[in-house]
Motif scaffolding. Structure first.
Motif, PDB file in Angstrom:
ATOM      1  N   ARG A 371       9.482  -5.735  -2.636  1.00 25.75           N
ATOM      2  CA  ARG A 371       8.745  -5.528  -1.376  1.00 25.75           C
ATOM      3  C   ARG A 371       8.554  -4.036  -1.095  1.00 25.75           C
ATOM      4  O   ARG A 371       7.543  -3.615  -0.514  1.00 25.75           O
ATOM      5  N   PRO A 380       8.545  -1.283   7.186  1.00 24.77           N
ATOM      6  CA  PRO A 380       9.950  -1.401   7.584  1.00 24.77           C
ATOM      7  C   PRO A 380      10.924  -1.015   6.484  1.00 24.77           C
ATOM      8  O   PRO A 380      12.109  -1.332   6.569  1.00 24.77           O
ATOM      9  N   ASP A 395      11.628  -8.229   6.202  1.00 23.59           N
ATOM     10  CA  ASP A 395      10.191  -8.367   6.002  1.00 23.59           C
ATOM     11  C   ASP A 395       9.882  -9.196   4.763  1.00 23.59           C
ATOM     12  O   ASP A 395       8.858  -9.881   4.708  1.00 23.59           O
ATOM     13  N   ARG A 398       9.860 -12.686   5.772  1.00 22.86           N
ATOM     14  CA  ARG A 398       8.589 -13.005   6.445  1.00 22.86           C
ATOM     15  C   ARG A 398       7.492 -13.294   5.419  1.00 22.86           C
ATOM     16  O   ARG A 398       6.756 -14.288   5.537  1.00 22.86           O
ATOM     17  N   SER A 432       0.535  -6.306   3.956  1.00 19.10           N
ATOM     18  CA  SER A 432       1.404  -5.858   5.041  1.00 19.10           C
ATOM     19  C   SER A 432       1.094  -4.408   5.393  1.00 19.10           C
ATOM     20  O   SER A 432       0.527  -3.666   4.579  1.00 19.10           O
TER      21      SER A 432
END
Length: 527
Positions: A371, A380, A395, A398, A432
């Motif tokens: 990520r 984040p 995150d 998510r 994102s």
């Protein structure tokens, strides 16, 4: 339609012996059961399609059949005889060959050298290239492959390269061929040529195991179809019994998704402005020649082209990976022509690369570590000057939920995920952080119809929120359905412009191969 496990079947009243039979195959990995009681019977001299979602267990099953992995339970029979494979060499010895989705050819070698690599014919103490050349020519003629042994692979197009891969396994004596997503990088004309080749192979008594996500193609070429879902076989059908929508429902429990943008969201605000972009290779060749285009907020610009015509170099130039010889690139009002890649990302460029293993994920890294990739300077993932591991983990949870990434957890390595689930993780990561521009190179390559639909819907939603998208794809239906405007790239030049509302895949395919002339106007007419 039968939802019972496959058995020896009949076509035209004639019962064919079984070339391959997989019975009760089960394979477990830590935290996941990849295959559970899989049963498949493949009749000799037929094209047998295997379809299913990403994560359904198709790749694991084929690796087991090709000797790359051992099953925990179950048996494999080839030509009626039970076998145990310890390596691919064992599978090759009993006549099973595999053509992988990603070609494994050395560009700087000839066809002959690629074909014999690892299986060199010998005469006394030396190599017998004359015998190899004769055998390759005979195989090429017998199976209608049209391959010359002394041509450099670097000079071959994508379709011809695939035929070289098929020639490689035939040279090693394969009678059963496993083809993994064989049409993923082919234009429509090349797909038809491949299907003609498969029919020739079948006519000579060979057996084809055909793995594909393109259900219309499966229905047109297969004699039998096995459907897998969640690691097990759920249906055995013949093409005359089902259509693509019914097949999709068997695979994912929903109707076949259609790539479409619906209402226009295109604004008059330029997000990416490319002017006179020219790129040269290390040897001085011009690989991109004077490209100019603009993508506005809320617009998807699709780029169609046979692979190897400059798409990869264009993406690298826009991402700052490759320097420009001439021209400029602007993001909004900002000139980013000489801006490094990290700064471009920080300015809001998302990037879905064409090769997820080489450019998209660290296979040995956990999902939450992946990520962070490419986003290591922004929340984040950071707090002040330090990495924020808790933020990255949260995150990632998510993304896993929103993008339906099927995984036992975020602490597993990316290598434990199927290719389609790796792709969904990448798409979730790149969507994102509110990007202003998304460069999407083959965003749904190798993913199932359910994942395709999800990725298309995320692109549609982001476009409605004024995201600008550069879409590069080998799937012409995807390009036509998901683009507001379409350009064709050929030998490093933008040679045609089409309206997605009126263009056909055949017209695009002709322009991509140069058959439609060098330049076409927006209505598809040659100028």
């Amino acid at each position: 339609m039968s939802t019972h496990e496959p058995t020896e079947a009949a076509t035209d009243g004639a019962t064919a012996p079984l070339a391959v039979e997989l019975t009760g195959i089960t394979k477990r990995f830590p935290g996941v059961v990849a295959n559970s009681d899989v049963n498949i019977s493949v009749r000799a001299g037929t094209v047998h399609a295997l379809v299913g979602e990403n994560g359904a267990g198709k790749s694991t099953l084929m690796k087991i059949l090709y000797g790359m992995q051992r099953p925990d339970e179950g048996t494999i029979a080839v030509d009626g005889r039970e076998v145990v494979f310890h390596s691919p060499a064992d599978a090759i010895e009993v006549g099973i060959g595999m053509v992988h989705q990603h070609f494994m050819l050395a560009d700087n070698l000839t066809v002959l050298e690629n074909v014999v690599l690892g299986a060199e014919p010998r005469s006394g103490l030396g190599l017998d290239f004359a015998a190899a050349r004769r055998k390759i020519s005979e195989l090429s003629t017998t199976y209608g492959l049209g391959i010359e042994p002394d041509v450099l692979v670097d000079e071959l197009g994508v379709g011809a390269r695939q035929r070289v891969e098929i020639l490689k396994v035939l040279f090693r004596g394969a009678r059963t061929l496993i083809l993994d997503e064989p049409t993923a990088v082919l234009v429509p004309q090349e797909v038809e040529e491949l299907f003609d080749n498969l029919r020739d192979l079948k006519a000579e008594g060979l057996t084809i195991l055909f793995i594909s996500h393109k259900l219309d193609e499966v229905l047109s070429v297969a004699d039998d179809i096995t459907v897998m879902r969640r690691g097990t076989t759920v249906a055995s059908v013949v093409p005359s019994e089902v259509n693509s929508r019914q097949l999709a429902e068997l695979m994912v429990g929903s109707a076949l998704p259609v790539p479409e943008l619906r209402e226009s969201t295109v604004t008059d605000r330029p997000v990416l402005t490319v002017d006179g972009l020219t790129v040269t290779a290390a040897d001085g060749r011009t690989v991109l020649n004077d490209l100019s285009f603009t993508i506005h907020a809320g617009e998807v610009l699709g780029i169609a082209g046979v692979e190897g015509n400059g798409q990869a170099e264009l993406v690298e130039a826009l991402m700052g990976i490759r320097a420009l010889a001439h021209g400029s690139v602007r993001l909004g009002a900002l000139d980013i022509t000489r801006m490094p890649t990290r700064k471009r990302r920080e300015r809001g460029i998302g990037y879905i690369p064409e090769d997820r293993h080489r450019q998209g994920v660290l296979l040995e890294g956990t999902l939450w570590e992946n990520r962070i990739l490419g986003h290591q300077t922004r929340p984040p993932n950071v707090r002040g000057p330090l990495l924020n591991r808790a933020g990255a983990r949260k995150d990632t949870e998510r993304i896993v939920a929103e993008y339906d990434v099927r995984t036992p957890g975020i602490e597993v390595a990316a290598a434990a995920l199927s290719g389609g689930n790796q792709q969904k993780l990448i798409v979730g990561r790149e969507m994102s952080g509110e990007p202003v521009l998304l460069i999407a190179s083959h965003p749904t390559r190798g993913v199932d119809v359910g994942a395709q639909a999800a990725i298309w819907e995320h692109i549609r939603q982001a476009r409605a929120n004024e995201l600008a998208v550069l879409l590069i794809s080998a799937d012409l239906d995807e390009l036509i359905g998901m683009s507001d405007s379409l350009r064709v790239i050929l030998r490093g030049k933008l040679v045609a412009e089409y309206d997605p509302k009126t263009v056909t895949p055949e017209q695009l395919g002709s322009a991509m191969t140069g058959a439609a002339g060098e330049v076409s106007t927006g209505n598809g007419e040659v100028a």
